[in-house]
Design an enzyme around this catalytic site. Structure first.
Site, mmCIF file in Angstrom:
data_model
loop_
_atom_site.group_PDB
_atom_site.id
_atom_site.type_symbol
_atom_site.label_atom_id
_atom_site.label_comp_id
_atom_site.label_asym_id
_atom_site.label_seq_id
_atom_site.Cartn_x
_atom_site.Cartn_y
_atom_site.Cartn_z
ATOM 1 C CD GLU A 186 -6.948 -5.155 3.949
ATOM 2 O OE1 GLU A 186 -6.408 -5.883 4.778
ATOM 3 O OE2 GLU A 186 -6.616 -5.141 2.750
ATOM 4 C CG ASP A 217 -1.534 -1.201 1.622
ATOM 5 O OD1 ASP A 217 -1.409 -2.182 0.883
ATOM 6 O OD2 ASP A 217 -2.192 -1.218 2.670
HETATM 7 C C1 FRU Z 1 -3.799 -3.691 2.719
HETATM 8 C C2 FRU Z 1 -3.212 -4.072 4.050
HETATM 9 C C3 FRU Z 1 -3.599 -3.069 5.117
HETATM 10 C C4 FRU Z 1 -2.500 -3.215 6.123
HETATM 11 C C5 FRU Z 1 -1.312 -3.443 5.242
HETATM 12 C C6 FRU Z 1 -0.265 -4.325 5.841
HETATM 13 O O1 FRU Z 1 -3.114 -4.166 1.625
HETATM 14 O O2 FRU Z 1 -3.605 -5.373 4.407
HETATM 15 O O3 FRU Z 1 -4.888 -3.266 5.649
HETATM 16 O O4 FRU Z 1 -2.350 -2.070 6.909
HETATM 17 O O5 FRU Z 1 -1.796 -4.041 4.045
HETATM 18 O O6 FRU Z 1 0.868 -4.363 5.051
#
Ligand code: FRU
Length: 602
Positions: free
Chosen positions: A322, A153
């Site tokens: 998310e 992300d």
């Molecule tokens: C989304 C996610 C988020 C989390 C991060 C962990 O891709 O699962 O929810 O904060 O990646 O790397």
């Protein structure tokens, strides 16, 4: 001869004596790597003692190996811990551990669960340099990718004093997910990025998951006027929210001493997006909690009050929600503004796995109300557009979004090694109305125009059955943009295949009977690394007579924007050679293509 044999026996006895007389077997690497000593303590436990000051310890990684825990010890105290897939049978690549800043101190590493016979023991080295050179054929050129290691992300995107900051989920110790840090890069123009040192590293509260940044102009938090304040999830057995602040424009961050600032008994409680809600004069935090979004408010960014939750019975629920975002956007052709709640979901996307859905409605500082609870809306219809969030504090009231160009179904297995995953191109968000319904438009940000080289203009043509162009671009290295206008006469299917001399191809077509745009990557090149990769993705379209297309190709990714972003579709592809031919086809009638231009992008 006899004398020699006797001598040899004596040497063997001495060696046995020496080995037996020590608490552990000392395996000195002096011959190969003089500046450190490796001690195996039995049952997979080992210690590496650094004997000479160098900038990096280079660790050999094998992706198929299990993760093992490394502790970096300075003067008997643990300064950091990491999980590394230390090479057991072969070395895939190296990752550097930064040893600088510990001059004159005693430095060692303790490692668990690695056999004494593993190849890593002979391969690890101390060095003053680490070669992060790009040798990956699939690494995009104008899309952001990490220098080495894993990225997911985009995080904490914030604009301040002429600089766009991009933070991102980063594993500096391997090219698969793990050890989450916030990596950091900066740009003046959203298209050329400068790598910066890691911004936020794991601590006793956990690894550093996704989040956001704000600029605290009025010093509401008390760290200083103009501080950049980062909000992130500290992830260990539980997920809690933490903050860190930067008083040097994002160069360095100090963690708030009283973290965490928000806790919950919920297991999935993460990805804080913080923004200033002007109408109420409060800060709002949106959090992804299981399959809903929760809203909190605060006056000082440290103390947060629960306001409401949104999600039950709304939109797609095929997986966990998310990375939220909440922005107020103008509706094209009106004086209206509406709130858009961006909600990334995994799995449960329209083509399987990860995707970005959104809701349009109102937000009064407490509650978000979805104005059309009956419709599920997707921001991008490809398989590789996830964790989308926008820049805070962007100039000219812009709302610029960026996505991670991958999908959790196969992100860890895509065929790259030295780095893994890139981002989408930046997209400016706005709203438009179609059939009485308000939708999000993702237009490629105008800065992308600056990447264009000289245009290769193609002649206008009509497609009755087929029309081939044998060379898209002279010296095509797989980084280009195509732009064209399609005018339909009476075709039912308007399509074209992008292909290379190996017969690898991507089929892109409008089916005007079904009113959808499709992209078929089943024969696009390397597809076998995951059963979820070979796929055809579909997007609903309005089916107008005239369609304007912009297609961005960058080594291993294709992003299609129809009608300035009314429809967007992002998919990874891994061709063994650039697609440099295009073959148009028509079914059930004909159409015309004009203003067809191809640009090499730098
Ligand atoms: C989304 C996610 C988020 C989390 C991060 C962990 O891709 O699962 O929810 O904060 O990646 O790397």
């Amino acid at each position: 001869m006899k004398y020699l044999r006797k001598e040899w026996r004596r040497i063997k006895q001495l060696v046995a004596l020496f080995v037996g007389g020590t608490m552990f077997m000392v395996f000195s690497c002096q011959a190969i790597n003089p500046p450190f000593v490796i001690q195996h303590l039995g049952e997979g436990q080992s210690i590496i003692r650094i004997e000479e000051q160098k900038k990096f310890l280079l660790l050999p990684v094998e992706e198929a190996s299990p993760e093992v825990r490394l502790r970096m010890i300075v003067d008997n105290g643990v300064v950091c811990e990491m999980n590394v897939r230390l090479a057991i049978n072969k070395v895939d690549y190296f990752v550097p551990v930064d040893l600088s800043g510990f001059d004159g101190k005693s430095l060692s590493f303790s490692i668990q669960s690695i056999p004494d016979t593993a190849v890593c023991w002979n391969e690890m080295k101390l060095s003053d340099s680490f070669d992060a050179g790009n040798r990956e054929e699939f690494r995009p050129l104008y899309h952001f990718t990490p220098q080495y290691g894993w990225m997911n992300d985009p995080n904490g995107m914030v604009y301040k004093d002429g600089v766009y900051h991009l933070f991102y989920q980063y594993n500096p110790y391997g090219s698969v997910w793990g050890n989450m840090h916030w990596g950091h890069a900066t740009s003046a123009d959203l298209v050329s990025w400068e790598h910066q040192p890691v911004a936020i590293a794991p601590d006793a509260l956990g690894t550093i998951f996704s989040g956001s940044c704000v600029v605290d102009e009025d010093n509401t938090a008390g760290f200083g006027a103009g501080a950049i304040i980062a909000f992130y999830t500290s992830a260990s057995d539980r997920q809690v929210q933490s903050m860190a602040y930067s008083l040097d424009n994002g160069k360095t961050f100090r963690k708030y001493a009283r973290n965490p600032i928000l806790t919950s008994t919920q297991r999935d409680f993460r990805d804080p997006k913080v923004f200033r809600h002007e109408a109420t004069g409060k800060w709002i935090m949106v959090l992804a909690v299981g399959q809903e979004m929760q809203f909190y408010s605060s006056a000082n960014l440290k103390d947060w009050t629960y306001e409401s939750s949104f999600g039950e019975g709304q939109g797609a629920h095929g997986g966990v929600w998310e990375c939220p975002d909440l922005v107020e956007l103008p509706v094209e052709g009106t004086e209206l503004k509406k709130w858009v709640l961006i909600c990334n979901i995994n799995p449960g996307g329209p083509s399987g796995g990860s995707a970005t859905q959104y809701f349009v409605g109102t937000f009064d500082g407490k509650t978000f109300v979805n104005e059309s609870p009956q419709t599920t809306k997707w921001m991008d219809w490809g398989k590789d557009h996830y964790a989308t969030v926008t820049w805070s504090n962007a100039p000219e009231g812009r709302h610029i979004a960026l996505a991670w160009m991958s999908n959790w179904q196969y992100a860890n297995n895509v065929p790259t090694m030295q780095y893994r995953s890139g981002n989408s191109v930046p997209r400016d968000l706005s709203l438009y109305v179609s059939d009485g319904e308000v939708y999000l438009k993702s237009s490629p940000s105008r800065e992308l125009l600056t990447l264009r080289g000289k245009a290769e203009k193609k002649r206008s043509f009509k497609v009755d059955r087929a029309y081939n162009i044998d060379k898209l671009l002279a010296g095509n290295t797989g980084t280009y943009e195509m732009e064209m206008t399609i005018r339909n006469r009476n075709a039912e299917v308007i399509g074209f295949q992008l292909f290379n001399s190996k017969g690898e191809k991507v089929d892109i077509y409008y089916n005007l009977v079904e009113k959808r745009l499709a992209m078929d990557r089943t024969k696009s090149g390397i597809v076998s690394f995951s059963p979820d990769f070979p796929a055809v993705t579909f997007a609903p379209v309005e089916g107008n007579t005239e369609m304007r297309l912009r297609i961005f190709v960058d080594k291993s990714g294709i992003e299609i924007f129809g009608d300035d972003g009314r429809v967007a579709m992002t998919n990874l592809v891994f061709p063994s050679e650039a697609y440099n031919r295009i073959s148009f086809y028509a079914k059930g009638g004909s159409y015309a293509v004009s203003d067809f231009e191809v640009y090499r992008l730098r």
